[in-house]
Scaffold this active site. Structure first.
Site, PDB file in Angstrom:
ATOM      1  N   ASP A 224     -23.340  -5.079   1.070  1.00 38.88           N
ATOM      2  CA  ASP A 224     -22.904  -3.755   1.118  1.00 38.88           C
ATOM      3  C   ASP A 224     -22.748  -3.475  -0.192  1.00 38.88           C
ATOM      4  O   ASP A 224     -22.386  -4.315  -1.135  1.00 38.88           O
ATOM      5  CB  ASP A 224     -21.585  -3.475   2.119  1.00 38.88           C
ATOM      6  CG  ASP A 224     -21.306  -2.225   2.423  1.00 38.88           C
ATOM      7  OD1 ASP A 224     -20.947  -1.737   3.475  1.00 38.88           O
ATOM      8  OD2 ASP A 224     -22.210  -1.184   1.851  1.00 38.88           O
TER       9      ASP A 224
HETATM   10  C1  GLC Z   1     -21.103   2.023   1.872  1.00 41.30           C
HETATM   11  C2  GLC Z   1     -21.401   1.641   3.131  1.00 41.30           C
HETATM   12  C3  GLC Z   1     -22.785   1.268   3.640  1.00 41.30           C
HETATM   13  C4  GLC Z   1     -23.656   2.067   2.851  1.00 41.30           C
HETATM   14  C5  GLC Z   1     -23.778   1.565   1.348  1.00 41.30           C
HETATM   15  C6  GLC Z   1     -24.392   2.638   0.887  1.00 41.30           C
HETATM   16  O1  GLC Z   1     -19.925   1.788   1.234  1.00 41.30           O
HETATM   17  O2  GLC Z   1     -20.562   0.499   3.712  1.00 41.30           O
HETATM   18  O3  GLC Z   1     -22.986   1.336   5.102  1.00 41.30           O
HETATM   19  O4  GLC Z   1     -25.249   1.992   3.599  1.00 41.30           O
HETATM   20  O5  GLC Z   1     -22.206   1.691   0.806  1.00 41.30           O
HETATM   21  O6  GLC Z   1     -24.219   3.673   0.477  1.00 41.30           O
END
Ligand code: GLC
Length: 726
Positions: A224
């Protein structure tokens, strides 16, 4: 995939993003960069030159969010939505879409529940797999997220989800397992949080032991965004791609670790090979042009299929058009619809249908007017109040403090109800809201969840009967928040949240404690009625030989005057088990469309795993022989047909040792015979007197010798064990 021609520095660079959305390129070796973009219910694509806004992406179709789409219980529909998102991603040159999210709704308070399908892992897995298959049918990769146990937003970047192995295996992993093993997502995204004290981004048992070694995942694990704390430890654990880049710190760490031997170069090579395979997969996509009108039509159909009619007293719905009819429409969301959630999944919708306009268009003969206040309602035949949760209340990044509707909305509803005009409430919210404090003021309640950009037209379709509601609840609506099984263990403290309710999440907990609920898991009404008949359960094969095959069949008949869809649900229970088990668990569902008077027979397969629980002692999935209840119905608390079957299975024999208890020895035929032979039946009455026996049964054999009068001696112990068969 050959990586020998790459330098360590090039390989390190390939294991880390080159920008917020792109992987690194190595032009001299014809390795191109690929783009990853959100999100689960529509593309949020931010080209490199359009990243001045934290969230805003290019226009794309905003489909119903997962809590809505999941409520359709329609895998085919989820696949269609996935494919449409895939076409739009391909048309923008995006290689991987960051979704779906399949985390379990452990509490209705989770601010991100709108992005997740259900409180049930079986349903989450089936709906998530369908969306992944649809998406990937367009040569665009999915990123299954957030692996694992990311069930709250409070402290999400550092809290430890403290969850026992059985609960992890039975509740929080199965959706990921099903999707990885059946839909084969190109990537899996690790979660921010810790699991039992270890960050998911460097949790080797999760990322390698379970995901790869047990489930056979052969794709790429991406972090993430910002979830990596130690790039080297993460790579060793099985995390292949860190996103986004972090100013070169990780690159240097990887190069230095290879140089000093703390990171084996073949581990780096394997991660790079996975990245290169992903780049090759992405290369196969062909140019695409998205038909945005068709996608809007799909979004409208998906929203209508996802709406859950919670109540409909006196058949106030559907609203029939007529010249004399006056419909008063209230609530800000009638003109400013809430159709998606806030945060990384936010889509810049190509267009948004306005509920008030759509309802007026759907009732051309009637008078449909916006009532600014309760008193404006006077003289109307029916009032339609659009209520729900504003973005400021539920979002990625924070959790809710309660599950109530805003007080001003409840006050408006009460004032309208006081006029005596029948009230239809239309709800727009990402996760369950408490209805018990106000739904007695209503004639009908239609839960729309966050229905995407076409929700305005879809709600008009359902309110007027152009489309019969067919959604079913994928999360329980409790009478009170305090009744939720996780209530006392949320949101945790001092860096830890304890999953104290264990496997008793959602309906599993409400049913186990026999707690009344406002509307149960699986509930939903439509504009006709269905009856169930002719339940037939056949058991074939052998659990011991791995061929157990159970088939459940039932007939469903539309006994009403209108066509409609029914979601036939199959639940399995294990009333006598050596561990505490939920009274029933969803193990099958199918959605059928029937005209008036029509009927159909639905069948469900069940395998040994569907009857098993995760045994800590074994360890692994364990099917205990005995009776199982098989129930088929319209919801978890509207079970129309049930049967009890008996399944034979040989329990794995726990080897007897001197630390096994007297009870375990006596329960084992060979052990009991040896004990009797060693101490004889006259062992000082130890075995005749049931009360004494019951008291001594839990005592390990090597402690039994400490008690006088048992007839068991230290010298006997090793002899007893030595004479055990096998
Ligand atoms: C965010 C989310 C994730 C997302 C990523 C990119 O913090 O937790 O679901 O795809 O960052 O935006």
């Amino acid at each position: 995939m050959d990586v020998d021609h790459l330098t360590v520095a090039q390989k390190a660079a390939l294991s880390i993003g080159s920008s917020v959305w792109d992987t690194a390129a190595v032009p001299e070796h014809d390795i191109e960069s690929i783009t990853l973009s959100d999100g689960p219910h529509g593309l949020r694509y931010q080209p490199a030159d359009e990243q001045d806004d934290l969230i805003k992406g290019r226009p794309a179709t905003c489909f119903p969010t997962a809590s809505a789409l999941g409520s359709s219980w329609d895998e085919g529909l989820a696949a269609e939505v996935g494919a449409a998102i895939g076409v739009e991603a391909r048309a923008s040159g995006v290689a991987v879409v960051l979704g779906p999210g399949v985390n379990i709704k452990r509490t209705p308070l989770c601010g991100r529940n709108f992005e997740y399908f259900s409180e049930d892992p079986f349903l989450s897995g089936r709906m998530g797999a369908a969306l992944v298959e649809g998406l990937q049918s367009q040569q665009v990769g999915a990123s299954l997220k957030h692996f694992a146990a990311n069930n709250q937003e409070t402290e999400r970047l550092r809290i430890s989800a403290d969850v026992d192995e059985r609960t992890l295996r039975e509740i929080y992993l199965p959706a990921f397992e099903h999707i990885v093993t059946t839909a084969r997502p190109w990537t899996v995204m690790c979660a921010y949080n810790k699991v039992n004290g270890t960050f998911a981004s460097q949790h080797r048992e999760l990322l390698t032991g379970i995901l790869r070694d047990e489930w056979g995942f052969d794709g790429l694990v991406v972090s993430d965004w910002g979830a990596v704390h130690d790039r080297v430890a993460a790579m060793i654990a099985g995390l292949d791609l860190e996103m986004p880049p972090n100013t070169g710190i990780s690159d240097r760490a990887v190069v230095e670790a290879v140089a000093d031997g703390s990171l084996a170069e073949d581990v780096l090579d394997e991660s790079v090979r996975r990245l290169l395979r992903l780049v090759e997969q992405a290369r196969e996509r062909k140019p695409a042009t998205a038909d945005l009108d068709a996608h809007h039509t799909l979004a409208r159909r998906a929203a209508a299929e996802s709406m859950v009619l919670l109540k409909n007293d006196g058949g106030v719905l559907p609203i029939a058009d007529s010249a004399g009819l006056t419909v008063a429409v209230l609530g800000e969301m009638a003109t400013v619809p809430r159709y998606q959630g806030a945060g990384s999944s936010l889509v810049s919708a190509t267009r948004v249908d306005i509920p008030l306009d759509a309802l007026a268009a759907a009732l051309p003969a009637a008078t449909v007017r916006l009532a600014g206040s309760a008193s404006d309602v006077s003289g109307a035949d029916v009032a339609v109040a659009f209520l729900g949760l504003p973005p400021a209340v539920e979002s990625e990044g924070f959790d809710r403090a309660d599950i109530d509707l805003p007080a001003d909305q409840v006050a408006l509803l009460e004032a309208v109800a006081a006029t005596g005009v029948p009230v239809v409430v239309v709800l727009c919210n990402g996760s369950a809201v408490r209805t018990s404090t106000w739904d007695h003021h209503t004639a009908a309640v239609l839960e729309c969840w966050l229905g995407g950009q076409a929700v305005g037209s879809a709600v008009a379709d359902v309110l007027t009967g152009a489309v019969a509601p067919s959604g079913r609840l994928t999360e329980t609506i409790p009478l009170r928040l305090q009744d939720s099984p996780s209530f006392l263990n949320f949101p945790g403290e001092e860096g830890h949240v304890r999953y104290g309710e264990g496997v008793f999440v959602g309906y599993r907990g409400f049913d186990a404690s026999d707690t009344a609920v406002a509307y149960p898991f699986g509930h939903g009404l439509t504009y006709t009625e269905f009856t169930y008949s002719a339940l037939d359960v056949s058991v074939a094969g052998s659990a011991d030989e791995g061929t157990l095959a159970i088939t459940v069949a039932a007939t469903v008949t539309n006994t009403g005057a209108r066509a409609g869809q029914e979601v036939v649900q199959l639940y399995v229970g294990d009333p006598v088990a050596s561990v505490a088990r939920p009274p029933r668990e969803l193990k099958g569902f199918t959605k059928v469309r029937l005209g008036p008077g029509e009927h159909t027979t639905v069948t469900f397969p069940l395998a040994a795993r569907d009857l098993s629980f995760w045994s800590i002692a074994k360890p692994g999935w364990l099917l205990e022989p005995g009776e199982f209840t098989i129930a088929v119905g319209a919801s978890s608390r509207d079970l129309r047909l049930s049967a009890t079957i008996t399944v034979d299975a040989t329990l794995p024999r726990q080897p007897l040792t001197v630390t096994s208890t007297l009870g375990e020895w006596l329960a084992d035929p060979a052990g009991a015979a040896l004990i009797a032979a060693a101490v004889g039946d006259s062992a000082n009455g130890l075995f005749e007197d049931q009360g004494t026996l019951r008291m001594m049964a839990p005592v390990p054999l090597d402690k039994l010798v400490l008690f006088q009068g048992t007839g068991v001696t230290r010298a006997m112990l090793d002899e007893l064990v030595a004479r055990l068969p096998g």
